[in-house]
Design a protein around this motif. Structure first.
Motif, PDB file in Angstrom:
ATOM      1  N   GLU A   1       2.454   3.787  -2.851  1.00 33.94           N
ATOM      2  CA  GLU A   1       2.914   3.745  -4.732  1.00 33.94           C
ATOM      3  C   GLU A   1       3.864   4.613  -4.089  1.00 33.94           C
TER       4      GLU A   1
ATOM      5  N   ASP B   1     -10.529   1.747  -6.173  1.00 33.39           N
ATOM      6  CA  ASP B   1      -9.021   1.902  -7.299  1.00 33.39           C
ATOM      7  C   ASP B   1      -7.719   1.597  -7.007  1.00 33.39           C
ATOM      8  N   ASP B   2      -7.598   0.281  -5.502  1.00 38.30           N
ATOM      9  CA  ASP B   2      -6.928  -0.016  -5.525  1.00 38.30           C
ATOM     10  C   ASP B   2      -6.090  -0.735  -6.520  1.00 38.30           C
TER      11      ASP B   2
ATOM     12  N   ARG C   1       3.711   1.756 -10.099  1.00 37.37           N
ATOM     13  CA  ARG C   1       2.294   1.727  -9.474  1.00 37.37           C
ATOM     14  C   ARG C   1       1.386   0.187  -9.564  1.00 37.37           C
TER      15      ARG C   1
ATOM     16  N   PHE D   1       0.846  -1.116  -0.479  1.00 35.24           N
ATOM     17  CA  PHE D   1       0.188   0.007   0.006  1.00 35.24           C
ATOM     18  C   PHE D   1       1.200   0.989  -0.157  1.00 35.24           C
TER      19      PHE D   1
ATOM     20  N   ARG E   1      -0.964  -6.408  -5.620  1.00 33.30           N
ATOM     21  CA  ARG E   1      -1.339  -6.431  -3.891  1.00 33.30           C
ATOM     22  C   ARG E   1      -3.148  -7.485  -4.537  1.00 33.30           C
TER      23      ARG E   1
ATOM     24  N   VAL F   1      -9.725  -0.092   2.254  1.00 34.41           N
ATOM     25  CA  VAL F   1      -9.593  -0.391   0.912  1.00 34.41           C
ATOM     26  C   VAL F   1     -11.254   0.054  -0.246  1.00 34.41           C
ATOM     27  N   GLU F   2     -10.077   0.952  -1.485  1.00 34.67           N
ATOM     28  CA  GLU F   2     -11.303   1.477  -2.523  1.00 34.67           C
ATOM     29  C   GLU F   2     -11.059   0.679  -3.905  1.00 34.67           C
TER      30      GLU F   2
ATOM     31  N   THR G   1       2.515  -2.527  -8.803  1.00 32.56           N
ATOM     32  CA  THR G   1       2.129  -2.672  -6.198  1.00 32.56           C
ATOM     33  C   THR G   1       1.011  -3.465  -7.521  1.00 32.56           C
ATOM     34  N   ARG G   2      -0.308  -3.013  -7.305  1.00 32.13           N
ATOM     35  CA  ARG G   2      -1.543  -3.094  -7.751  1.00 32.13           C
ATOM     36  C   ARG G   2      -1.384  -4.763  -7.900  1.00 32.13           C
TER      37      ARG G   2
END
Length: 669
Positions: A552, A617-618, A559, A550, A566, A614-615, A562-563
């Motif tokens: 970024e 968009d994450d 990014r 989390f 995740r 979390v959202e 990372t996603r």
């Protein structure tokens, strides 16, 4: 013409380039072999090996990088083992004609690379261990690329073959965007390019399901075209045929001799072992009496011991040209008669070479007949004559929703139920969605294959399901890292410049749980070298994972990476993900090795750090956030259940809430 190891040849031609999409056609299909031997060729930098346990863990970690892949195979010739990765298998069942059941028999590999070069392999090799590793197989290799080598007529024949297959058996147009086969869509995009080149490649494609200007779908007509049009109607000077199967009578041999008008014809003996041939001696003598030679394959002598020949090669030497056909076509009536006449679905490529460029190479050599033992001929491709026309069914396993969708394309005539395991309540009589129990999910995780018992038939039909959300598919129950290994693995992902660290840790886990033969040592699986007396170790491990997933940085590439990480650590079911960690904690708690209070605390930390705040968009994928919400609900239920068990214990919820607040404050800094 030469001898190579096909897998090494492909690896060399791919030259480290990423695969954009791949479509494979085969008669026999062994998914276990495909996933452990062929697909790893697409990922040369990942240390897949011979240990299938290690490969399973690595695939869970990297399967999101798999390109679209589709495999077509004969319905009755697939192995009764399920597929464990995110690719599509489309089985083809050709209906009986006059009581005789043809088979789907082509063998193709279409591998589209990132720079839009298409590698095409056509031959005799099925996607089996024997087909790629032990048999003697015949194959041709081509590379097509727009504006470089893109002969229009030949590439259009391949394109139409692929389109006809989809339309005939799956009622699917080539431009159907909703197709389950994304790989076919990509390959078709390649063939729609128009950078035609002017070379005269002297290549011709044979497809027994489609007539064209060269033939009417029968192999007889294809040979006749070669003789009449390409060899100017002249008799062939010499003919060599390599085939592992032959008809049980001499009719086709006589027809072939008359068609070629050749006085020097040789056939390969169908060896089943050293000095043992699978052909009736009466047929052998009858064919020999026609002036036809029986010989053995020349390259077999270069191998130690017996090596089965499975090649299908026809070499026809004319006055000025040499014609070589390589493909799936055995020297049998079913292979030659064409689909429209009730024959097999077959394919082959014809190479035409100037005789001046032909390198003399005897495909066959004389054999000492006096040492041979004759046995009963084997059925073509070991095909059983008891095969029934299969039901037209599809199954979709959604591992996240925990459902099985049954799609019955002919509800009035297709009735029965799923057999095996606890499935007596799952009927296939109508299309529907069934919610699966945990027991049923575990059954399919261990054997992702749908066995169907049709009403009124003494047989079982087996189906490969389409996997949705396969990252949530449970790992085998016994494959669990201990807490020391798992927390060490999480800390390693902070070091982005050295991804091999996590692979080395997985290697150590495999070494711990397996013996020298690669078999699991059951005693090691229950070892939990727990650090529970040092609560900070677990909490710090979770903090390290939360920080990496989390935080970024500015670069877009970072990014996106990372996603992707995740989604893997929060949603995938693997030994090193949060799902694996939760499974480990639950096991330890149930065995009395984990304090209930600490278990409650860790569940809350997992929920708070990763699922609660979390959202959408994450995440990279649209449906990932819905899965997060579902896992959050599961955690809330488990936390509530543990809370009830803690009532009256010395460690109260107030103590734990205080500890949780301290951790929240630590994260907020």
């Amino acid at each position: 013409m030469g001898t190579v190891i096909l897998a090494e040849h492909l690896k060399e031609k791919m030259n480290g380039r990423k695969v954009r999409a791949a479509v494979f056609h085969t008669f026999n299909f062994e998914p276990d072999f495909f996933e452990n031997y062929l697909l790893p060729l697409f990922f040369p930098d990942i240390p897949f090996g011979e240990n299938r346990i290690q490969n399973a863990i690595l695939w869970r970690k990297f399967q999101h990088e798999l390109p679209p892949i589709t495999v077509y195979c004969d319905f009755h010739a697939k192995a009764q083992k399920g597929i464990n990765l995110d690719y599509v298998v489309r089985t083809i069942d050709i209906p009986k004609v006059a009581g005789v059941k043809p088979c789907f028999h082509p063998k193709h590999s279409f591998i589209l690379l990132e720079d839009w070069e298409l590698l095409v392999v056509t031959g005799s090799n099925n996607i089996t261990e024997a087909g790629w590793c032990s048999n003697l197989e015949g194959f041709s290799y081509l590379s097509l690329k727009s504006n470089e080598f893109f002969p229009r007529k030949f590439k259009d024949e391949l394109k139409e073959y692929l389109r006809d297959l989809r339309n005939t058996f799956f009622n699917e147009r080539f431009d159907e965007t909703e197709s389950w086969s994304k790989a076919d869509n990509e390959i078709d995009r390649f063939f729609r390019q128009v950078g035609y080149t002017n070379q005269n490649p002297n290549l011709y494609y044979f497809n027994s399901a489609r007539r064209n200007e060269f033939h009417d779908g029968t192999f007889v007509s294809f040979i006749k075209f070669i003789k009449d049009e390409l060899n100017k109607g002249l008799p062939f000077q010499r003919v060599n045929v390599i085939s592992p199967y032959y008809p049980t009578s001499s009719g086709l041999f006589k027809e072939f001799k008359d068609l070629t008008e050749c006085a020097d014809i040789s056939f390969s003996l169908p060896f089943e072992n050293v000095d043992v041939v699978a052909i009736d001696k009466v047929l052998y003598e009858e064919v020999a009496s026609m002036g036809i030679n029986w010989k053995e394959v020349n390259d077999v002598e270069a191998t130690k011991g017996y090596r089965r020949n499975h090649s299908k090669v026809y070499e026809l030497i004319g006055d000025s040209k040499v014609f070589t056909i390589v493909g799936s076509v055995n020297f049998t009536n079913m292979a030659w008669k064409g689909v429209k006449n009730g024959g097999n679905y077959e394919s082959a490529i014809l190479y035409v070479t100037d005789k001046t460029d032909y390198q003399e190479h005897d495909l066959l050599k004389p054999c000492d007949i006096s040492t041979l033992t004759f046995t009963e001929p084997k059925p073509e491709e070991q095909i059983s004559e008891d095969r029934e026309d299969a039901y037209d069914l599809r199954f979709i396993l959604d591992w996240s929703a925990k459902t099985l969708e049954v799609i019955n394309e002919n509800e009035d005539n297709q009735r029965g139920y799923i057999s095996g395991g606890n499935f007596s309540n799952i009927s296939i009589n109508g299309s529907r969605i069934v919610r699966l129990s945990e027991e049923q999910l575990r059954y399919f995780a261990n054997r992702p294959l749908i066995p169907v018992k049709p009403s009124g038939k003494d047989t079982i039909f087996y189906y490969y399901p389409i996997h949705n959300n396969i990252e949530a598919m449970p790992m085998p129950e016994r494959l669990v890292l201990n807490d020391v290994e798992l927390l060490e693995l999480w800390k390693s992902i902070e070091q982005d410049d050295d991804p091999l660290l996590s692979l080395q840790l997985i290697d150590r886990f495999i070494d711990r749980i397996t013996d020298e033969a690669g078999d699991i040592q059951e005693a090691t699986l229950i070892e939990n070298h727990s650090t529970l007396n040092i609560m900070a170790t677990h909490i710090n491990g979770l903090l390290a994972l939360q920080k990496r997933l989390f935080t970024e940085k500015g670069l877009k590439q970072y990014r996106e990476h990372t996603r992707k990480l995740r989604e893997y650590y929060l949603l995938a079911n693997n030994v090193d993900t949060l799902y694996g960690y939760r499974k480990l904690l639950k096991k330890m708690e149930s065995e009395g090795k984990l304090n209930e209070g600490f278990y409650w605390l860790l569940l809350n930390i997992i929920d708070l750090f990763f699922y609660m705040n979390v959202e959408a968009d994450d995440f990279q994928l649209e449906d990932s956030f819905d899965k997060i919400l579902s896992i959050h609900k599961e955690l809330a239920t488990e936390i509530q259940n543990v809370s009830k068990k803690m009532i009256g214990k010395d460690l109260t919820k107030n103590h734990l809430k205080w500890a949780l607040k301290m951790i929240k404050d630590e994260v907020a800094r």
